[in-house]
Design a protein around this motif. Structure first.
Motif, PDB file in Angstrom:
ATOM      1  N   ASP A  60      39.142  10.220  30.927  1.00 40.45           N
ATOM      2  CA  ASP A  60      40.278   9.735  30.141  1.00 40.45           C
ATOM      3  C   ASP A  60      40.410   8.207  30.176  1.00 40.45           C
ATOM      4  N   GLN A  61      39.508   7.538  30.853  1.00 31.90           N
ATOM      5  CA  GLN A  61      39.525   6.072  30.921  1.00 31.90           C
ATOM      6  C   GLN A  61      38.494   5.508  29.942  1.00 31.90           C
ATOM      7  N   PHE A  62      38.720   5.731  28.661  1.00 31.16           N
ATOM      8  CA  PHE A  62      37.734   5.355  27.662  1.00 31.16           C
ATOM      9  C   PHE A  62      37.940   3.962  27.079  1.00 31.16           C
ATOM     10  N   MET A  63      39.070   3.336  27.330  1.00 30.49           N
ATOM     11  CA  MET A  63      39.319   1.988  26.825  1.00 30.49           C
ATOM     12  C   MET A  63      38.905   0.957  27.872  1.00 30.49           C
ATOM     13  N   ASP A  64      38.211  -0.079  27.441  1.00 29.39           N
ATOM     14  CA  ASP A  64      37.795  -1.159  28.322  1.00 29.39           C
ATOM     15  C   ASP A  64      39.038  -1.926  28.786  1.00 29.39           C
ATOM     16  N   SER A  65      39.131  -2.194  30.074  1.00 30.02           N
ATOM     17  CA  SER A  65      40.328  -2.831  30.628  1.00 30.02           C
ATOM     18  C   SER A  65      40.545  -4.243  30.071  1.00 30.02           C
ATOM     19  N   THR A  66      39.471  -4.948  29.720  1.00 24.33           N
ATOM     20  CA  THR A  66      39.664  -6.294  29.163  1.00 24.33           C
ATOM     21  C   THR A  66      40.319  -6.226  27.786  1.00 24.33           C
ATOM     22  N   LEU A  67      39.985  -5.208  27.012  1.00 25.13           N
ATOM     23  CA  LEU A  67      40.611  -5.022  25.705  1.00 25.13           C
ATOM     24  C   LEU A  67      42.077  -4.647  25.860  1.00 25.13           C
ATOM     25  N   VAL A  68      42.344  -3.712  26.743  1.00 22.90           N
ATOM     26  CA  VAL A  68      43.727  -3.283  26.981  1.00 22.90           C
ATOM     27  C   VAL A  68      44.564  -4.461  27.476  1.00 22.90           C
ATOM     28  N   ASN A  69      43.994  -5.281  28.347  1.00 24.82           N
ATOM     29  CA  ASN A  69      44.735  -6.439  28.866  1.00 24.82           C
ATOM     30  C   ASN A  69      45.065  -7.456  27.772  1.00 24.82           C
ATOM     31  N   LEU A  70      44.217  -7.575  26.754  1.00 25.40           N
ATOM     32  CA  LEU A  70      44.555  -8.453  25.634  1.00 25.40           C
ATOM     33  C   LEU A  70      45.857  -8.008  24.976  1.00 25.40           C
ATOM     34  N   PHE A  71      45.987  -6.714  24.748  1.00 26.53           N
ATOM     35  CA  PHE A  71      47.202  -6.183  24.136  1.00 26.53           C
ATOM     36  C   PHE A  71      48.393  -6.294  25.085  1.00 26.53           C
ATOM     37  N   LYS A  72      48.124  -6.165  26.356  1.00 25.26           N
ATOM     38  CA  LYS A  72      49.191  -6.209  27.357  1.00 25.26           C
ATOM     39  C   LYS A  72      49.726  -7.627  27.564  1.00 25.26           C
ATOM     40  N   TYR A  73      48.822  -8.600  27.677  1.00 25.64           N
ATOM     41  CA  TYR A  73      49.228  -9.956  28.045  1.00 25.64           C
ATOM     42  C   TYR A  73      49.297 -10.934  26.869  1.00 25.64           C
ATOM     43  N   SER A  74      48.773 -10.543  25.711  1.00 24.79           N
ATOM     44  CA  SER A  74      48.857 -11.396  24.525  1.00 24.79           C
ATOM     45  C   SER A  74      49.538 -10.643  23.394  1.00 24.79           C
ATOM     46  N   SER A  75      50.483  -9.823  23.748  1.00 25.15           N
ATOM     47  CA  SER A  75      51.161  -8.971  22.791  1.00 25.15           C
ATOM     48  C   SER A  75      51.821  -9.783  21.679  1.00 25.15           C
ATOM     49  N   GLY A  76      51.723  -9.253  20.464  1.00 28.68           N
ATOM     50  CA  GLY A  76      52.365  -9.874  19.314  1.00 28.68           C
ATOM     51  C   GLY A  76      51.502 -10.897  18.600  1.00 28.68           C
ATOM     52  N   GLN A  77      50.301 -11.137  19.086  1.00 31.01           N
ATOM     53  CA  GLN A  77      49.443 -12.167  18.503  1.00 31.01           C
ATOM     54  C   GLN A  77      48.310 -11.539  17.685  1.00 31.01           C
ATOM     55  N   ASP A  78      47.654 -12.393  16.884  1.00 31.53           N
ATOM     56  CA  ASP A  78      46.441 -11.971  16.192  1.00 31.53           C
ATOM     57  C   ASP A  78      45.311 -12.028  17.220  1.00 31.53           C
TER      58      ASP A  78
END
Length: 100
Positions: A60-78
């Motif tokens: 169930d850990q199919f998303m790369d953590s670096t990608l997820v962290n982009l959404f987590k820490y740069s939320s709301g951006q392009d």
């Protein structure tokens, strides 16, 4: 898989996207589309079987953590340029884009 879970087309103004990001949503813009990973970030993925049956064994850990962290820490951006320039191999990057 993506289209089975698609809710529909929705439009947000840049101010609404910023407001959602400031209120705790983990969302970003990729290639002009908005992706909201809030549920994934806050609760993580889960495998669930049919009612009354045990869940099948699956990764169930199919998303790369670096990608997820982009959404987590740069939320709301392009995030288009950031995602396209992630330091992961092209096959994995293509898979990650599909998972979005």
């Amino acid at each position: 898989m993506r289209w089975n879970n698609r809710i529909g087309y929705m439009g947000y103004t840049p101010q609404e996207i910023s407001s959602m990001a400031n209120s705790g949503h983990s969302l970003g813009i990729y290639d002009g589309l908005i992706y909201d990973l809030t549920e994934y970030v806050n609760y993580g993925p889960a495998v669930q079987g049919p009612s009354g049956e045990a869940a099948p064994s699956a990764d169930d850990q199919f998303m790369d953590s670096t990608l997820v962290n982009l959404f987590k820490y740069s939320s709301g951006q392009d995030l288009t340029k950031l995602i396209d320039n992630l330091n992961i191999d092209s096959g994995t990057l293509a898979d990650q884009k599909t998972f979005l």
